[in-house]
Design a protein around this motif. Structure first.
Motif, PDB file in Angstrom:
ATOM      1  N   PHE A 149      47.136  25.747  45.134  1.00 54.53           N
ATOM      2  CA  PHE A 149      46.518  26.826  44.350  1.00 54.53           C
ATOM      3  C   PHE A 149      46.109  27.990  45.248  1.00 54.53           C
ATOM      4  CE2 PHE A 149      45.677  23.289  41.245  1.00 54.53           C
ATOM      5  CZ  PHE A 149      46.498  23.787  40.252  1.00 54.53           C
ATOM      6  N   ASN A 150      45.640  27.693  46.448  1.00 56.37           N
ATOM      7  CA  ASN A 150      45.222  28.784  47.336  1.00 56.37           C
ATOM      8  C   ASN A 150      46.419  29.619  47.827  1.00 56.37           C
ATOM      9  OD1 ASN A 150      42.231  28.927  47.894  1.00 56.37           O
ATOM     10  ND2 ASN A 150      42.579  26.739  48.095  1.00 56.37           N
ATOM     11  N   PHE A 205      43.972  33.154  50.785  1.00 47.55           N
ATOM     12  CA  PHE A 205      42.889  32.989  49.817  1.00 47.55           C
ATOM     13  C   PHE A 205      42.150  31.694  50.153  1.00 47.55           C
ATOM     14  CE2 PHE A 205      41.015  31.862  45.763  1.00 47.55           C
ATOM     15  CZ  PHE A 205      40.686  33.084  45.198  1.00 47.55           C
ATOM     16  N   GLY A 206      40.831  31.768  50.194  1.00 42.53           N
ATOM     17  CA  GLY A 206      40.032  30.566  50.444  1.00 42.53           C
ATOM     18  C   GLY A 206      40.330  29.918  51.785  1.00 42.53           C
ATOM     19  N   PHE A 266      54.341  36.088  40.420  1.00 45.54           N
ATOM     20  CA  PHE A 266      53.639  36.781  41.512  1.00 45.54           C
ATOM     21  C   PHE A 266      54.651  37.414  42.466  1.00 45.54           C
ATOM     22  CE2 PHE A 266      49.629  33.857  41.295  1.00 45.54           C
ATOM     23  CZ  PHE A 266      49.310  34.443  40.078  1.00 45.54           C
ATOM     24  N   LYS A 321      48.351  39.643  53.074  1.00 48.34           N
ATOM     25  CA  LYS A 321      47.032  39.396  52.511  1.00 48.34           C
ATOM     26  C   LYS A 321      46.452  38.163  53.192  1.00 48.34           C
ATOM     27  CE  LYS A 321      45.162  38.895  47.818  1.00 48.34           C
ATOM     28  NZ  LYS A 321      45.375  37.512  47.426  1.00 48.34           N
ATOM     29  N   ARG A 322      45.145  38.205  53.468  1.00 48.72           N
ATOM     30  CA  ARG A 322      44.472  37.063  54.066  1.00 48.72           C
ATOM     31  C   ARG A 322      44.639  35.852  53.162  1.00 48.72           C
ATOM     32  NH1 ARG A 322      40.088  35.391  57.430  1.00 48.72           N
ATOM     33  NH2 ARG A 322      38.518  34.175  56.324  1.00 48.72           N
ATOM     34  N   MET A 377      49.107  30.147  46.096  1.00 45.05           N
ATOM     35  CA  MET A 377      49.492  30.990  44.965  1.00 45.05           C
ATOM     36  C   MET A 377      48.543  32.165  44.829  1.00 45.05           C
ATOM     37  SD  MET A 377      50.430  27.965  42.370  1.00 45.05           S
ATOM     38  CE  MET A 377      50.343  29.010  40.941  1.00 45.05           C
ATOM     39  N   ALA A 378      47.250  31.880  44.977  1.00 44.90           N
ATOM     40  CA  ALA A 378      46.267  32.961  44.864  1.00 44.90           C
ATOM     41  C   ALA A 378      46.442  33.974  45.991  1.00 44.90           C
ATOM     42  CB  ALA A 378      44.859  32.376  44.881  1.00 44.90           C
ATOM     43  N   GLU A 425      38.848  37.975  49.010  1.00 39.48           N
ATOM     44  CA  GLU A 425      38.476  37.024  50.057  1.00 39.48           C
ATOM     45  C   GLU A 425      38.646  35.581  49.625  1.00 39.48           C
ATOM     46  OE1 GLU A 425      37.481  36.436  53.338  1.00 39.48           O
ATOM     47  OE2 GLU A 425      38.643  38.277  53.329  1.00 39.48           O
ATOM     48  N   GLY A 426      38.390  35.332  48.365  1.00 36.83           N
ATOM     49  CA  GLY A 426      38.350  33.952  47.900  1.00 36.83           C
ATOM     50  C   GLY A 426      37.355  33.894  46.775  1.00 36.83           C
ATOM     51  N   VAL A 436      48.010  46.350  48.960  1.00 41.81           N
ATOM     52  CA  VAL A 436      47.411  45.048  48.707  1.00 41.81           C
ATOM     53  C   VAL A 436      45.998  45.214  48.180  1.00 41.81           C
ATOM     54  CG1 VAL A 436      46.598  42.959  49.860  1.00 41.81           C
ATOM     55  CG2 VAL A 436      48.779  43.987  50.505  1.00 41.81           C
ATOM     56  N   HIS A 446      42.698  43.404  48.429  1.00 39.85           N
ATOM     57  CA  HIS A 446      42.167  42.281  49.214  1.00 39.85           C
ATOM     58  C   HIS A 446      41.148  41.496  48.419  1.00 39.85           C
ATOM     59  CE1 HIS A 446      44.239  42.645  52.958  1.00 39.85           C
ATOM     60  NE2 HIS A 446      44.176  43.963  52.843  1.00 39.85           N
ATOM     61  N   GLU A 502      37.775  27.863  43.498  1.00 38.55           N
ATOM     62  CA  GLU A 502      37.962  26.658  44.315  1.00 38.55           C
ATOM     63  C   GLU A 502      37.382  25.449  43.593  1.00 38.55           C
ATOM     64  OE1 GLU A 502      39.745  26.609  46.976  1.00 38.55           O
ATOM     65  OE2 GLU A 502      39.806  28.715  47.559  1.00 38.55           O
ATOM     66  N   TRP A 555      39.759  24.499  40.645  1.00 42.58           N
ATOM     67  CA  TRP A 555      40.980  23.754  40.942  1.00 42.58           C
ATOM     68  C   TRP A 555      40.750  22.550  41.846  1.00 42.58           C
ATOM     69  CZ3 TRP A 555      42.870  29.154  42.220  1.00 42.58           C
ATOM     70  CH2 TRP A 555      42.586  29.511  43.542  1.00 42.58           C
ATOM     71  N   ALA A 609      38.549  26.709  52.500  1.00 38.20           N
ATOM     72  CA  ALA A 609      38.989  25.597  51.657  1.00 38.20           C
ATOM     73  C   ALA A 609      40.305  25.027  52.185  1.00 38.20           C
ATOM     74  CB  ALA A 609      39.158  26.059  50.207  1.00 38.20           C
ATOM     75  N   MET A 628      49.306  35.019  47.074  1.00 37.52           N
ATOM     76  CA  MET A 628      50.356  35.929  46.637  1.00 37.52           C
ATOM     77  C   MET A 628      49.843  36.928  45.600  1.00 37.52           C
ATOM     78  SD  MET A 628      53.499  33.213  46.245  1.00 37.52           S
ATOM     79  CE  MET A 628      54.726  34.387  45.638  1.00 37.52           C
TER      80      MET A 628
END
Lengths: 542, 333
Positions: free
Chosen positions: A335-336, A282-283, B44, A279-280, A338-339, B60-61, B56, B58, B66, B69, A286, A341
């Motif tokens: 946090f990123n 996350f963020g 997880f 998986k890419r 973990m996200a 992106e974010g 998966v 997907h 953000e 946190w 950031a 996963m």
């Protein structure tokens, strides 16, 4: 053995082009230089580890009975100097970074291959001089070289030791500026800044710190040598100097140096977590910006090592506040990951186990850093085992776990062989357990008040010290295991496919091991970072 | 006595309770988040493991996440910062009415001097419930005085005074460690602080003391060294009149103003040319190598006594006899 994978004539690669010693010692291939560094820092790791073993054995009993106080003081000094300057700082950048930075951006080599080789020679010269110091009587100042003890009072080889660090510092500067130029100038077509793997972003941030910070510690240590040799009044108040000036100069580098150690591990973890979650990250933006923020803010917090040193209370307030700022980007990264996963397709192969270990232990290291940034608590725990435990969670639990994650992850690419997976998992678990048993009791010891660098200690601290030493022996086994099975795998390991983890990086789109020129023709990048649809095959890993 | 496996140090000062309260708050907050992170990583890893979740989803974010946190930890950090800064500012500012003890650190021992003249090595007696201020200096390298049961620590520097303070809450004997690595016997540079009931402390102070108070030692030294030749207690001297000088602002010949504290007095004795008082010539010779750190402390104590005709604690500190004319403060700003 394998019918198709091992043809009679091996494909030509960077390892088998030339077997002569000369071809290694005069190589300008970034991959071979990475291997040279790998061998050298591994040797230094076991030197530093030997000193750590002696320290833990001495602390098994409250009385200083295994060795003399002077020997003990030399042991922790050697442990600190060797591990910080000759293992942790070069660890990931000089080995994996050297090997991977050009490959990940689609380049043939670093921008300055000869300077890259020169950096290894600087390192070896510094390390050789340091080993000479160790063998001819050692040095007893602690790795921090606080004045006026180091400049006036110590009777050991201080000048030779600081010269060794000074020389090794240049290897770090060379590597750093080579990376900066390479990342700016040598990216393949289509490899835009926003498509760079996060490994590159982190190494970029690391390089900036290396180039801007290392000269300052070099200056500080040179001044110590000058004061020692010629009694120039710089730091010793008797000669008209100021001892706190040294601490400011030293920590101006040595605090950012912590980020030199941890950012490359974060670089590895970003790659590993993404690959083994398919998986890419996350963020992405950031995480990339957090690396830069850490590098910048890391330069503004040095005096948090000096809250009880006699600085102004108002300066302390500012540095405490800034230290909390630098904790934020580290939290963002955790946090990123973990996200990343979350809702991925997670494989628990050895590199992922190390990466998960990294996240957990780095979190504990970071959380306990909040206690040290807290002015009121730092007054109590400063220079106690609480600090020792905290920075070992960052540097061993964090940096070394990340390093081992990276070594296992890229081992197939580097060596062309798979490491034995079952042994990998056993070692990862051993290290995790041994590490926590070694260092967790030290938090308690520190809050109880046991000072660091104590050869003998009051008897009520013994049980916790015995626990720590027991943990250290488990940890030692955990570190020897990979040394054995990785060497074993060079001959007996399964032949590695080009992309065993179905990872997305450009380095995985080359043969394992890669040819000297990396890519037969310059690749053109048309996909985003961590685009798993760009790699069709299903991963073979478990 | 001590348990075999102690987990928390005894609390024996007013600062210890405040430090521990913040420590417990931080343990709760960081413990909660650390456990949460560990659990989420494990959940997880197991819930989304490849065999169970081959496909998966997907994502992106998320800017909202953000922001969450980033800002939530930042807010919590600011609570920690402000709380801990409050404790630090209390630690950094000794109360004005504190008892004084002078400390000289050297490789590898601690010397303590009470203004009443009592001297001790590696052992410090203090009264229960009174604030005690330590004025400290090192004779050689940097040391650090650490009193774990009081949650107090301060580096002890060569070349200038640093101070720390504590107010004890429980009688007993407590650890005293050097926490700044100082050479071979660093781990032997330890001692104890004995906290006594005030009455017992008074008895201890007045017992077996032949040398007289620190200030009177300083007064003798002041005469022996010939300081009185120039520093006369009138306006005729070649040097400034030192009567009532201590703690007051001093105008220098370069226009700056400094406070005449222990560090200024020490510097003016050892490096007289560094900060010359306005209206005087830099004619004073240096006393570097002539007076040691303990003598410097006694000289400062003497000058201090010249500014305090009466003590707040009658009986506990006998000031040296101030020479008569109680006029002429050192300098006006």
């Amino acid at each position: 053995m394998a019918t198709i994978a091992a043809p009679a004539v091996e494909r030509e690669n960077y390892l088998n082009t030339d077997f002569r010693v000369r071809s290694w010692l005069l190589t300008t291939d970034h991959k071979r230089i990475g291997i040279l560094y790998l061998l050298s820092i591994t040797a230094m790791f076991f030197v530093g580890g030997f000193a750590a073993t002696m320290i833990r054995l001495e602390l098994l009993t409250p009385a200083g009975d295994l060795m003399s106080s002077d020997t003990y003081n030399k042991m922790f000094t050697i442990h600190g100097i060797v591990m910080v300057f000759f293992f942790l700082i070069p660890s990931i950048p000089a080995t994996l970074g050297n090997f991977l930075v050009p490959m990940m951006i689609g380049a043939r080599d670093l921008a300055f291959p000869k300077i890259n080789l020169a950096s290894w020679y600087m390192y070896i010269t510094g390390a050789g001089l340091m080993m000479y110091v160790v063998l001819t009587g050692g040095v007893d100042t602690g790795w921090t070289f606080y004045v006026p003890f180091s400049s006036t009072y110590s009777n050991t080889h201080v000048i030779a030791a600081v010269v060794a660090i000074f020389i090794a510092g240049f290897s770090s500067i060379f590597t750093g500026f080579n990376f900066i130029v390479t990342i700016h100038r040598m990216r393949a077509p289509g490899m835009t800044w926003s498509r760079l793997p996060l490994f590159i972003w982190s190494h970029y941030a690391t390089s900036v710190i290396m180039v801007l910070g290392t000269p300052v510690v070099a200056i500080a240590l040179t001044l110590v040598a000058l004061e020692r040799a010629f009694h120039m009044g710089i730091f010793d108040p008797r000669l008209g100097g100021d001892p706190l000036l040294f601490q400011h100069l030293f920590w101006f580098y040595s605090h950012p140096a912590v980020y030199i150690m941890i950012l490359p591990s974060m670089a590895v973890v970003s790659e590993v977590v993404s690959t083994f979650s398919r998986k890419r990250v996350f963020g992405y933006a950031a995480v990339a910006l957090a690396s830069i923020a850490i590098a910048v803010l890391g330069f503004l917090v040095w005096a948090h090592h000096m809250f009880v040193a006699g600085i102004s209370a108002y300066a302390a307030l500012v540095f405490s506040l800034l230290s909390y700022f630098v904790a934020v980007p580290s939290a963002i990264k955790v946090f990123n990951w973990m996200a990343t996963m979350y809702k991925g397709s997670v494989s628990l192969a050895t590199p992922m186990l190390y990466a998960m270990g990294f996240i957990g232990l780095f979190t504990m290291g970071g959380m306990t850093g909040l206690y040290l940034a807290a002015l009121g608590i730092d007054v109590h725990v400063h220079d106690t085992y609480f600090v020792i435990a905290h920075f070992h969670y960052i540097m061993v639990g964090g940096a070394v776990m990340g390093y081992l994650a990276g070594i296992h992850f890229w081992w197939p690419k580097i060596s062309g062989r798979m490491y034995p997976e079952a042994w990998g998992k056993i070692a990862a678990a051993t290290i995790f357990i041994g590490f926590n048993l070694t260092f967790f009791p030290q938090f308690v010891l520190g809050y109880l008040g046991m000072p660091r660098r104590y050869h003998a200690y009051p008897p009520e601290f013994q049980v916790l010290n015995v626990m720590s030493t027991a943990g250290a022996s488990i940890l030692a086994v955990g570190y020897v295991l990979p040394l054995i099975y990785l060497l074993w795998s060079l001959r007996y390991g399964e032949v590695a496919p080009d992309n065993p983890w179905a990872a997305t990086g450009l380095e995985w789109r080359t043969p394992s091991p890669p040819p000297t020129e990396n890519f037969p023709e310059t690749p053109v990048v048309t996909w985003e970072a961590y685009d798993y649809s760009s790699v069709a095959e299903v991963p073979v890993a478990r | 006595m001590w348990q075999t496996l102690p987990l928390w140090p005894a609390r024996a000062s007013t600062l210890a309770g405040r430090t521990d309260a913040l420590m417990i708050f931080m343990l709760a907050v960081t413990g909660f988040f650390t456990v949460m992170i560990f659990i989420l990583i494990l959940v997880f890893a197991l819930r989304f493991r490849r065999t169970r979740n081959p496909i998966v989803t997907h994502i992106e974010g998320s800017n909202a996440l953000e922001a969450a946190w980033t800002l939530i930890p930042f807010g919590i950090f600011m609570v920690m910062f402000i709380w801990s800064a409050g404790i630090y500012m209390t630690w950094a500012q000794p109360p004005p009415n504190a008892e004084e003890v002078f400390v000289v650190g050297k490789q590898w021992m601690w010397k303590f001097e009470h203004p009443e003249g009592q001297r001790e090595i590696d052992q410090l007696h203090v009264p229960l419930g009174r604030a005690v201020r330590l004025t400290m200096i090192s004779q050689d390298v940097i040391h650090s005085l650490f009193l774990p049961e009081f949650r107090v620590k301060q580096d002890v520097l060569p070349g200038r005074y640093t101070t720390t303070w504590f107010q004890t809450t429980k009688p007993g004997s407590y650890h005293l460690f050097c926490t700044q690595y100082c050479g071979t016997m660093h781990s032997g540079m330890i001692g104890e602080v004995v906290v006594m009931e005030p009455a017992a402390y008074q008895a201890w102070l007045s017992g077996g003391n032949a040398e007289g108070s620190l200030a009177s030692t300083g007064q003798k030294l002041f005469q022996q060294l010939g300081c009185t030749t120039c520093h006369r207690f009138d306006t005729q001297g070649r040097g400034p009149n030192l009567l009532g000088l201590y703690g007051k602002p001093v105008l220098l010949d370069d226009g700056r103003t400094v406070t005449a504290d222990d560090n200024y007095i020490r510097e003016s004795i050892l490096t007289p040319g560094a900060k010359v008082v306005a209206g005087f010539k830099p004619i004073m010779p240096t006393f570097q190598g002539i007076v040691n750190e303990e003598q410097l402390l006694s000289l400062a104590a003497y000058l201090k006594s010249l500014s305090q005709p009466e003590r707040r604690q009658p009986g506990s500190n006998r000031p040296a006899e101030p020479p008569h004319p109680a006029s002429a403060p050192a300098r006006s700003r």
